[in-house]
Design an enzyme around this catalytic site. Structure first.
Site, PDB file in Angstrom:
ATOM      1  N   THR A  11      14.783  -1.173  -2.908  1.00  0.00           N
ATOM      2  CA  THR A  11      13.980  -2.028  -3.799  1.00  0.00           C
ATOM      3  C   THR A  11      14.858  -2.947  -4.633  1.00  0.00           C
ATOM      4  OG1 THR A  11      12.594  -1.932  -5.777  1.00  0.00           O
ATOM      5  CG2 THR A  11      13.994  -0.044  -5.411  1.00  0.00           C
ATOM      6  N   ASP A  12      14.301  -4.094  -5.006  1.00  0.00           N
ATOM      7  CA  ASP A  12      15.045  -5.003  -5.895  1.00  0.00           C
ATOM      8  C   ASP A  12      15.178  -4.412  -7.300  1.00  0.00           C
ATOM      9  OD1 ASP A  12      12.410  -5.287  -6.770  1.00  0.00           O
ATOM     10  OD2 ASP A  12      12.404  -7.481  -6.710  1.00  0.00           O
ATOM     11  N   GLU A  13      14.396  -3.362  -7.598  1.00  0.00           N
ATOM     12  CA  GLU A  13      14.447  -2.781  -8.952  1.00  0.00           C
ATOM     13  C   GLU A  13      15.809  -2.175  -9.259  1.00  0.00           C
ATOM     14  OE1 GLU A  13      11.097  -0.621 -10.384  1.00  0.00           O
ATOM     15  OE2 GLU A  13       9.721  -1.574  -8.990  1.00  0.00           O
ATOM     16  N   LYS A  45      16.640   5.344  -6.567  1.00  0.00           N
ATOM     17  CA  LYS A  45      16.760   4.507  -5.363  1.00  0.00           C
ATOM     18  C   LYS A  45      18.187   3.935  -5.264  1.00  0.00           C
ATOM     19  CE  LYS A  45      14.127   3.410  -2.704  1.00  0.00           C
ATOM     20  NZ  LYS A  45      13.705   4.023  -1.411  1.00  0.00           N
ATOM     21  N   TYR A  94      12.899   6.064 -11.445  1.00  0.00           N
ATOM     22  CA  TYR A  94      12.625   5.645 -10.061  1.00  0.00           C
ATOM     23  C   TYR A  94      13.745   4.760  -9.527  1.00  0.00           C
ATOM     24  CZ  TYR A  94      10.914   2.574  -6.347  1.00  0.00           C
ATOM     25  OH  TYR A  94      10.811   1.835  -5.186  1.00  0.00           O
TER      26      TYR A  94
HETATM   27  P1  NAD Z   1       4.421   5.276  -0.833  1.00  0.00           P
HETATM   28  O1  NAD Z   1       4.522   6.046  -2.109  1.00  0.00           O
HETATM   29  O2  NAD Z   1       3.128   4.610  -0.498  1.00  0.00           O
HETATM   30  O3  NAD Z   1       4.783   6.227   0.391  1.00  0.00           O
HETATM   31  C1  NAD Z   1       5.836   7.143   0.369  1.00  0.00           C
HETATM   32  C2  NAD Z   1       5.663   8.093   1.531  1.00  0.00           C
HETATM   33  O4  NAD Z   1       6.776   8.993   1.534  1.00  0.00           O
HETATM   34  C3  NAD Z   1       4.386   8.931   1.457  1.00  0.00           C
HETATM   35  O5  NAD Z   1       3.742   8.942   2.711  1.00  0.00           O
HETATM   36  C4  NAD Z   1       4.902  10.329   1.096  1.00  0.00           C
HETATM   37  O6  NAD Z   1       4.085  11.370   1.584  1.00  0.00           O
HETATM   38  C5  NAD Z   1       6.280  10.318   1.738  1.00  0.00           C
HETATM   39  N1  NAD Z   1       7.208  11.260   1.102  1.00  0.00           N
HETATM   40  C6  NAD Z   1       7.458  11.392  -0.232  1.00  0.00           C
HETATM   41  N2  NAD Z   1       8.370  12.379  -0.423  1.00  0.00           N
HETATM   42  C7  NAD Z   1       8.711  12.842   0.804  1.00  0.00           C
HETATM   43  C8  NAD Z   1       9.617  13.840   1.250  1.00  0.00           C
HETATM   44  N3  NAD Z   1      10.342  14.550   0.389  1.00  0.00           N
HETATM   45  N4  NAD Z   1       9.732  14.050   2.576  1.00  0.00           N
HETATM   46  C9  NAD Z   1       8.990  13.327   3.457  1.00  0.00           C
HETATM   47  N5  NAD Z   1       8.113  12.385   3.090  1.00  0.00           N
HETATM   48  C10 NAD Z   1       7.977  12.138   1.770  1.00  0.00           C
HETATM   49  O7  NAD Z   1       5.612   4.232  -0.889  1.00  0.00           O
HETATM   50  P2  NAD Z   1       5.671   2.729  -0.331  1.00  0.00           P
HETATM   51  O8  NAD Z   1       5.122   1.821  -1.358  1.00  0.00           O
HETATM   52  O9  NAD Z   1       5.144   2.688   1.048  1.00  0.00           O
HETATM   53  O10 NAD Z   1       7.249   2.500  -0.323  1.00  0.00           O
HETATM   54  C11 NAD Z   1       8.030   2.785   0.838  1.00  0.00           C
HETATM   55  C12 NAD Z   1       9.477   2.508   0.520  1.00  0.00           C
HETATM   56  O11 NAD Z   1       9.635   1.143   0.096  1.00  0.00           O
HETATM   57  C13 NAD Z   1      10.023   3.373  -0.617  1.00  0.00           C
HETATM   58  O12 NAD Z   1      11.315   3.783  -0.283  1.00  0.00           O
HETATM   59  C14 NAD Z   1      10.043   2.441  -1.823  1.00  0.00           C
HETATM   60  O13 NAD Z   1      11.074   2.790  -2.716  1.00  0.00           O
HETATM   61  C15 NAD Z   1      10.302   1.106  -1.143  1.00  0.00           C
HETATM   62  N6  NAD Z   1       9.773  -0.049  -1.900  1.00  0.00           N
HETATM   63  C16 NAD Z   1       8.438  -0.164  -2.162  1.00  0.00           C
HETATM   64  C17 NAD Z   1       7.974  -1.296  -2.863  1.00  0.00           C
HETATM   65  C18 NAD Z   1       6.508  -1.518  -3.152  1.00  0.00           C
HETATM   66  O14 NAD Z   1       6.163  -2.555  -3.747  1.00  0.00           O
HETATM   67  N7  NAD Z   1       5.603  -0.634  -2.740  1.00  0.00           N
HETATM   68  C19 NAD Z   1       8.858  -2.263  -3.307  1.00  0.00           C
HETATM   69  C20 NAD Z   1      10.199  -2.098  -3.036  1.00  0.00           C
HETATM   70  C21 NAD Z   1      10.637  -1.006  -2.309  1.00  0.00           C
END
Ligand code: NAD
Length: 328
Positions: free
Chosen positions: A127-129, A155, A151
């Site tokens: 993430t950009d965060e 990351k 968070y």
């Molecule tokens: P999300 O919270 O919707 O999904 C996370 C998934 O990971 C879920 O299905 C959960 O069950 C699974 N999970 C959590 N802990 C686990 C574990 N210990 N073992 C196995 N599975 C596990 O998240 P998202 O929004 O789809 O984000 C996906 C990735 O993208 C993340 O790594 C997040 O940091 C990154 N990201 C998201 C955003 C955003 O805007 N949503 C922005 C930047 C980066």
């Protein structure tokens, strides 16, 4: 030859979209996919209904911190695309332990297994965060990491652990750092789906602080495009920022959502106390992925938001039980 890809967190918002695209008509065609997901509150098996019967799809419920599960699975795959994470900043402020466990220890467990199994490519979705907050300009990939929340710090730690396996062991690790995603199947605790579902129910939306926090919004179609470019054509040991190119303050975003849902500002918006440590502005410099890999975000914000609102309008049976269960 078919590439066997292990996708962690593939039952979540972005991971499930990635899997649907990989195995759909616009996918590369020469891949099979195993999703490893613990199915936390954020993981939803229904997100994978579209691909469940695909011959190249398999699902394993399991934890990325479980060495035995991870080691056995990684051995059967050529590449890993790692989405699994605890992902909600507000929850990390209430308690960071699960974030450190999954985002740091889980990532470590995966890269150890990937190194031992001789995995060809490991994509760390980040993430950009991790860069913190920026008043003017945009962060290039070399910008120092100054994460603000439990968070984002977990990351950042995960990124560094993964990259250390490139530096020390030569594992082909590629890190993507994207801006705020939006789109369908987004868990309704996050800003856009929370606001949209509240507005569709005629309820108010809680706007943090003065509404002036700025984010660069990225549609999940564009994010998945960026991840695929990095997986297939990126360079080992490199970091790639991925953004949508549309910076909006939360006020501006709320106005667009109100318009799309046919709601009125005065009746619908409730200013609430700001999130502690709330980063003011995020802005990613995406010139590297544009220049090296030809990435171009294609979904204009108005179109993306209209499609998103329409999906939530048509899919109440997906989000209503989630909101009830999470008391949102
Ligand atoms: P999300 O919270 O919707 O999904 C996370 C998934 O990971 C879920 O299905 C959960 O069950 C699974 N999970 C959590 N802990 C686990 C574990 N210990 N073992 C196995 N599975 C596990 O998240 P998202 O929004 O789809 O984000 C996906 C990735 O993208 C993340 O790594 C997040 O940091 C990154 N990201 C998201 C955003 C955003 O805007 N949503 C922005 C930047 C980066």
């Amino acid at each position: 030859m078919t590439t066997r890809i292990l996708v962690t967190g593939g039952a979540g918002f972005i991971g499930s979209h990635y899997v649907r695209i990989l195995l759909g008509p616009d996918g590369p065609g020469d891949v099979c996919v195993t999703v490893l997901d613990r199915l936390t509150y954020a993981g939803n098996p229904a997100n994978l209904d579209e691909v469940r019967d695909h011959p190249g799809f398999a699902f394993v419920q399991g934890d990325i911190c479980d060495t035995d599960t991870v080691t056995a699975l990684v051995r059967e795959h050529d590449e890993v695309v790692h989405f699994a994470a605890e992902s909600h900043v507000d929850r990390s402020i209430d308690g960071g332990a699960e974030f450190v466990r999954t985002n740091v220890v889980g990532t470590h467990t995966l890269v150890v297994a990937a190194h031992r199994a001789g995995i060809r490519t490991f994509v760390q979705v980040s993430t950009d965060e991790v860069y913190g907050s920026i008043e003017t300009g945009s962060w290039p990939e070399e910008h120092p990491l100054r994460p603000s929340s439990p968070y984002s710090s977990s990351k950042a730690a995960g990124d560094l652990v993964a990259l250390s396996y490139h530096h020390t062991h030569g594992l082909d690790v590629r890190v993507t750092r994207c801006s705020n995603n939006y789109g369908h199947h987004h868990f309704p605790e996050k800003l856009i789906p929370l606001f949209v579902t509240n507005l569709l129910d005629g309820a108010q939306v809680p706007l943090y602080g003065d509404g002036g926090n700025i984010r660069d919004w990225l549609h999940i179609d564009d994010h998945v495009q960026g991840i695929e470019l990095v997986r297939t054509r990126g360079r080992s040991g490199e970091i790639y920022n991925i953004g949508g190119g549309t910076e909006l303050s939360n006020d501006e975003l709320t106005r667009l959502l109100l318009k799309e849902c046919g709601a009125d500002w005065d009746a619908s918006v409730l200013y609430v106390a700001d999130r502690p440590g709330h980063d003011r502005r995020y802005s990613v410099d995406c010139s590297k992925i544009r220049r090296e890999l030809g990435y171009v975000p294609r979904v204009p914000i108005e179109e993306g938001l209209a499609r998103t609102v329409d999906w939530y309008r048509q899919n109440r049976s997906w989000w209503e039980p989630l909101k009830q269960r999470a008391a949102l």
